[in-house]
Design an enzyme around this catalytic site. Structure first.
Site, PDB file in Angstrom:
ATOM      1  CB  SER A 152      -3.783   2.434   2.021  1.00  0.00           C
ATOM      2  OG  SER A 152      -3.937   1.882   0.745  1.00  0.00           O
ATOM      3  CE  LYS A 195      -3.339  -1.096  -0.596  1.00  0.00           C
ATOM      4  NZ  LYS A 195      -3.571  -1.729  -1.942  1.00  0.00           N
ATOM      5  CG  HIS A 243       4.598  -6.417  -1.224  1.00  0.00           C
ATOM      6  ND1 HIS A 243       4.580  -5.072  -1.516  1.00  0.00           N
ATOM      7  CD2 HIS A 243       3.476  -6.927  -1.777  1.00  0.00           C
ATOM      8  CE1 HIS A 243       3.484  -4.794  -2.220  1.00  0.00           C
ATOM      9  NE2 HIS A 243       2.806  -5.905  -2.403  1.00  0.00           N
TER      10      HIS A 243
HETATM   11  P1  A3P Z   1      -5.154   4.562  -1.023  1.00  0.00           P
HETATM   12  O1  A3P Z   1      -5.731   3.306  -0.484  1.00  0.00           O
HETATM   13  O2  A3P Z   1      -4.698   5.503   0.055  1.00  0.00           O
HETATM   14  O3  A3P Z   1      -6.022   5.246  -2.018  1.00  0.00           O
HETATM   15  P2  A3P Z   1      -0.073  -0.321  -3.684  1.00  0.00           P
HETATM   16  O4  A3P Z   1      -0.055  -0.171  -5.152  1.00  0.00           O
HETATM   17  O5  A3P Z   1       1.292  -0.362  -3.066  1.00  0.00           O
HETATM   18  O6  A3P Z   1      -0.964  -1.423  -3.233  1.00  0.00           O
HETATM   19  O7  A3P Z   1      -0.672   1.037  -3.077  1.00  0.00           O
HETATM   20  C1  A3P Z   1      -2.013   1.354  -3.262  1.00  0.00           C
HETATM   21  C2  A3P Z   1      -2.232   2.796  -2.863  1.00  0.00           C
HETATM   22  O8  A3P Z   1      -1.663   3.650  -3.868  1.00  0.00           O
HETATM   23  C3  A3P Z   1      -3.709   3.149  -2.782  1.00  0.00           C
HETATM   24  O9  A3P Z   1      -3.802   4.186  -1.803  1.00  0.00           O
HETATM   25  C4  A3P Z   1      -3.955   3.647  -4.207  1.00  0.00           C
HETATM   26  O10 A3P Z   1      -5.100   4.444  -4.322  1.00  0.00           O
HETATM   27  C5  A3P Z   1      -2.680   4.460  -4.428  1.00  0.00           C
HETATM   28  N1  A3P Z   1      -2.384   4.692  -5.858  1.00  0.00           N
HETATM   29  C6  A3P Z   1      -2.412   3.794  -6.863  1.00  0.00           C
HETATM   30  N2  A3P Z   1      -2.107   4.376  -8.031  1.00  0.00           N
HETATM   31  C7  A3P Z   1      -1.859   5.676  -7.746  1.00  0.00           C
HETATM   32  C8  A3P Z   1      -1.517   6.802  -8.561  1.00  0.00           C
HETATM   33  N3  A3P Z   1      -1.357   6.683  -9.870  1.00  0.00           N
HETATM   34  N4  A3P Z   1      -1.358   7.988  -7.950  1.00  0.00           N
HETATM   35  C9  A3P Z   1      -1.531   8.102  -6.617  1.00  0.00           C
HETATM   36  N5  A3P Z   1      -1.867   7.077  -5.798  1.00  0.00           N
HETATM   37  C10 A3P Z   1      -2.034   5.879  -6.367  1.00  0.00           C
END
Ligand code: A3P
Length: 291
Positions: free
Chosen positions: A131, A42, A101
């Site tokens: 998140s 996340k 991860h």
């Molecule tokens: P939130 O749950 O706070 O919205 P991961 O890819 O490591 O699983 O992380 C997911 C988090 O990154 C989520 O956060 C998601 O919305 C956010 N995210 C994914 N793509 C993104 C982007 N292009 N710009 C900003 N945040 C992004």
């Protein structure tokens, strides 16, 4: 909710991650041009997958979008022992783009010794906790949290898949000056995406024009990714491996800095801050919590 976590060297793992496979990972034969995107969950993994794929295809969006993002940049350790992706990695063409991860101490030994490249992304722990909390409801191999209060406790104690956020981030932070490691922060990406994309391209040694950077910045925006079927792995369609339940939430949730404010009470916030001040203070690692 009958999820049982697996254990690996004292750390919890989601039930789809097999401890025996984790041992094989340490011996993985790394190539000089391998690119590993590594995060605590996340923290911006999907965002970096998109940026790196677009850079790889020189900003050619239609080429990049011929395959799903998780095919272009597969999950390195997921069911690695029997997954076709992992078994095919020795024959896969270079450069192999991978997401992971892994903690530093569980990563392929050659990677930790300087072979291949690591783009590590860290995000402030309050937004990661929020998140990750929502993510637990939609991933079928993670336990549904009983309450937000309990989840924050588990997060701080490291009683979650992938263990403690601070162990993960601080291990990689300790190795941030390794020549094959680029340490990025989610909040910096939010503040100046262009600058961070340029850093990534330079680190990978991939020459790109300013126009290519423009395209990468544009097509890695939250809204673009949320509405693109090749990057949006959850919403409105069945997901490979069946670990996402899109009726329970959305992967592209908010994508902002500071959403923690809608979840933490003042008391929780103070207690959480004090805990991480003690952990991070001596290391010099700081985060923007305000957006
Ligand atoms: P939130 O749950 O706070 O919205 P991961 O890819 O490591 O699983 O992380 C997911 C988090 O990154 C989520 O956060 C998601 O919305 C956010 N995210 C994914 N793509 C993104 C982007 N292009 N710009 C900003 N945040 C992004």
């Amino acid at each position: 909710d009958h999820v049982e976590y697996n254990w690996y060297k004292g750390m919890r793992l989601a039930s789809h991650l097999v401890p025996e496979d984790m041992d094989d990972i340490q011996d993985f034969v790394v190539r000089d041009d391998d690119v590993f995107i590594i995060t605590y969950p996340k923290s911006g993994t999907a965002w970096l997958q998109r940026i790196v794929s677009l850079l790889h295809f020189g900003g050619d969006v239609s080429k990049t979008d011929q395959k799903e993002q998780d095919e272009l940049v597969p999950y390195f350790e997921q069911k690695c022992g029997d997954s076709a992706t992992f078994r095919k990695l020795p024959e896969a063409p270079s450069p192999r783009l991978l997401k992971s991860h892994l903690n530093f101490c569980h990563a392929p030994v050659q990677l930790t010794q300087g072979k291949g490249k690591v783009i590590y992304v860290a995000r402030n722990p309050k937004d990661v906790a929020v998140s990750y909390y929502h993510f637990h409801f939609m991933v079928t191999t993670l336990k549904n949290p009983t309450s937000w209060e309990q989840f924050v406790q588990d997060f701080v104690n490291g009683d979650l898949s992938r263990g403690a956020w601070h162990d993960h981030v601080l291990e990689w932070w300790q190795h941030k000056d390794n020549p094959n490691v680029l340490f990025l922060r989610y909040e910096d990406l939010q503040k100046d995406t262009r600058k961070e994309v340029e850093k990534v391209a330079e680190f990978l040694g991939w020459s790109v024009t300013p126009e290519v950077i423009d395209t990468v910045v544009e097509h890695s925006k939250f809204k673009k990714m949320a509405t693109n079927p090749t990057t949006n792995k959850v919403d409105g369609k069945e997901v490979k491996g069946g670990i996402f339940d899109s009726s329970k939430g959305t992967f592209f949730r908010k994508g902002v800095v500071g959403d923690w404010k809608s979840h933490f009470s003042d008391e929780q916030s103070q207690w959480f801050d004090a805990f991480y001040k003690e952990k991070l203070g001596p290391t010099g690692l700081q985060f923007d919590f305000e957006g």
